[in-house]
Design an enzyme around this catalytic site. Structure first.
Site, PDB file in Angstrom:
ATOM      1  N   HIS A 183      16.499  -5.840 -39.267  1.00 57.19           N
ATOM      2  CA  HIS A 183      17.806  -6.503 -39.121  1.00 57.19           C
ATOM      3  C   HIS A 183      17.702  -8.009 -38.955  1.00 57.19           C
ATOM      4  CE1 HIS A 183      20.027  -2.700 -38.822  1.00 57.19           C
ATOM      5  NE2 HIS A 183      19.134  -2.263 -37.950  1.00 57.19           N
ATOM      6  N   CYS A 242      19.386   4.953 -35.202  1.00 55.84           N
ATOM      7  CA  CYS A 242      18.467   4.026 -35.872  1.00 55.84           C
ATOM      8  C   CYS A 242      17.059   4.178 -35.285  1.00 55.84           C
ATOM      9  CB  CYS A 242      18.993   2.603 -35.671  1.00 55.84           C
ATOM     10  SG  CYS A 242      18.569   1.467 -37.000  1.00 55.84           S
ATOM     11  N   CYS A 259      36.666   7.830 -13.879  1.00 55.24           N
ATOM     12  CA  CYS A 259      38.074   8.198 -13.744  1.00 55.24           C
ATOM     13  C   CYS A 259      38.239   9.721 -13.786  1.00 55.24           C
ATOM     14  CB  CYS A 259      38.915   7.558 -14.854  1.00 55.24           C
ATOM     15  SG  CYS A 259      39.679   5.985 -14.392  1.00 55.24           S
TER      16      CYS A 259
END
Lengths: 150, 224
Positions: free
Chosen positions: B43, B77, B185
């Protein structure tokens, strides 16, 4: 006619069967009959109301609890709750507030039906037991801002 | 959010999340032990190649025909990269690496993927958001749509936007993902929280992202 009334009475009784072993009967806007034979204890009720893990009340409500910091503002103040409601009306709102308002954010404190994805440790358990409900009602009934009775 | 928390987020020297992003940068460039490819090998420089990427996630994943969030994209990946370390959900490494990738989108408006194949998953995320759950019978929407700005005990209820994750939460005294926050939550309303990486979470993330657009990405944010 008599048969129709009997049928309705059966429906009311059937719908009031409860997982906690207790039973309650909704009449209009109230559950008139206490859930237990032993009368509620207001002092124990107050302790439950201010306990943020047990009653949870002050997460949403404020009230006349000068020693308690950080009270919620999502629901009406508990101040004067005993003026605004009969014990029977308080009982229905605690047991299952959905019966009063289907969109309520008030948890059903004594009902286990119609709930989704309840965590295993809380499954089929009510938030408070019958005696605790009566204790809280006994306390809330003392919260009056007017001198006279309702 | 208080002025002091905002100031902490704004100043990279004070923002504890920048430490995680720094760790993420090291992981981005690290070769597996014994040699092999780093993230950077394919990348390149993340400040260029990852710019704006996090603002578009979750995205549609061709391999699984489902939405995938940034952390699972990194995991997928890694799974194809020989010798790459296993980074379990919510591990320090995965949170750090996704904070570093997220940082490359800081300031970029959140941009939901318009792929029509995502629509049913987004709709399911919205349904999950609006459905009351748990022993306390509360939905996400009951607080974060209808009562944002109110106070749950002492805590100000936020609008529930996902654009700062992964972030440093003072209550955690650490970094965490949006899924960790969602689990908080769910546990709070006494509901059963799905495991990290569950489809429910990715669908919720997808809905939250479209609900937040076009708020700018704030990763790594600081929250109380």
């Amino acid at each position: 006619m008599a048969r129709a009334i009997l049928f309705l009475a059966t429906l009311v009784l059937a719908s009031s069967a409860h997982a906690d072993g207790g039973r309650y009967e909704v009449l209009g806007d109230e559950i008139p009959k206490p859930l237990t034979d032993q009368p509620g204890d207001p002092a124990r009720g107050r302790a439950i109301v201010v306990d943020r893990r047990k009653g949870l009340c002050l997460l949403c409500h404020s009230g006349p609890f000068p020693e308690e910091r950080f009270q919620g503002d999502l629901a009406p103040s508990l101040e004067g709750a005993g003026d605004r409601n009969t014990p029977g009306a308080l009982r229905l709102r605690l047991v299952d507030s959905r019966r009063v308002n289907t969109d309520t954010i008030m948890p059903p404190y004594f009902e286990t039906t119609g709930l989704h994805r309840v965590a295993p440790e809380f499954r089929d358990k009510t938030i408070l037991n019958a005696q605790e409900i009566e204790d809280v009602i006994a306390f809330l009934a003392t919260l009056k801002t007017t001198g006279g009775s309702r | 959010m208080s002025a002091s928390t905002q100031a902490m987020q704004r100043d990279d020297v004070q923002n504890p999340g920048m430490l995680a992003a720094g760790q993420g940068e090291a992981l981005w460039n690290a070769q597996p032990p014994g040699g092999g490819q780093s993230c950077a090998s394919c990348h390149g420089d993340a400040t260029a190649s990852m710019k704006g990427v996090a603002a578009r996630y979750p995205a549609f994943d061709e391999a699984t025909r489902r939405p995938i969030d940034l952390q699972d994209r990194i995991r997928a990946c890694n799974a194809r990269r020989p010798g790459a370390p296993d980074m379990p959900h919510e591990s320090e490494e995965l949170v750090a690496l996704s904070a570093y990738v997220g940082l490359q989108s800081r300031g970029t408006p959140t941009a939901p993927d318009p792929d029509p194949r995502l629509a049913p998953f987004r709709a399911r995320g919205q349904a999950l958001f609006e459905r009351p759950i748990g022993q306390l019978n509360l939905s996400c929407a009951a607080c974060h749509d209808a009562r944002a700005g109110g106070r749950l005990a002492g805590a100000l209820i936020p609008q529930g936007h996902p654009n700062g994750y992964p972030l440093y939460r003072l209550e955690w005294q650490g970094m965490g993902s949006l899924q960790r926050r969602l689990r908080n939550c769910m546990t709070g309303v006494r509901a059963e929280a799905p495991p990290f990486g569950a489809p429910d979470f990715v669908e919720l993330e997808l809905y939250l992202q479209s609900r937040a657009a076009p708020l700018a990405v704030e990763t790594p944010a600081v929250r109380p």
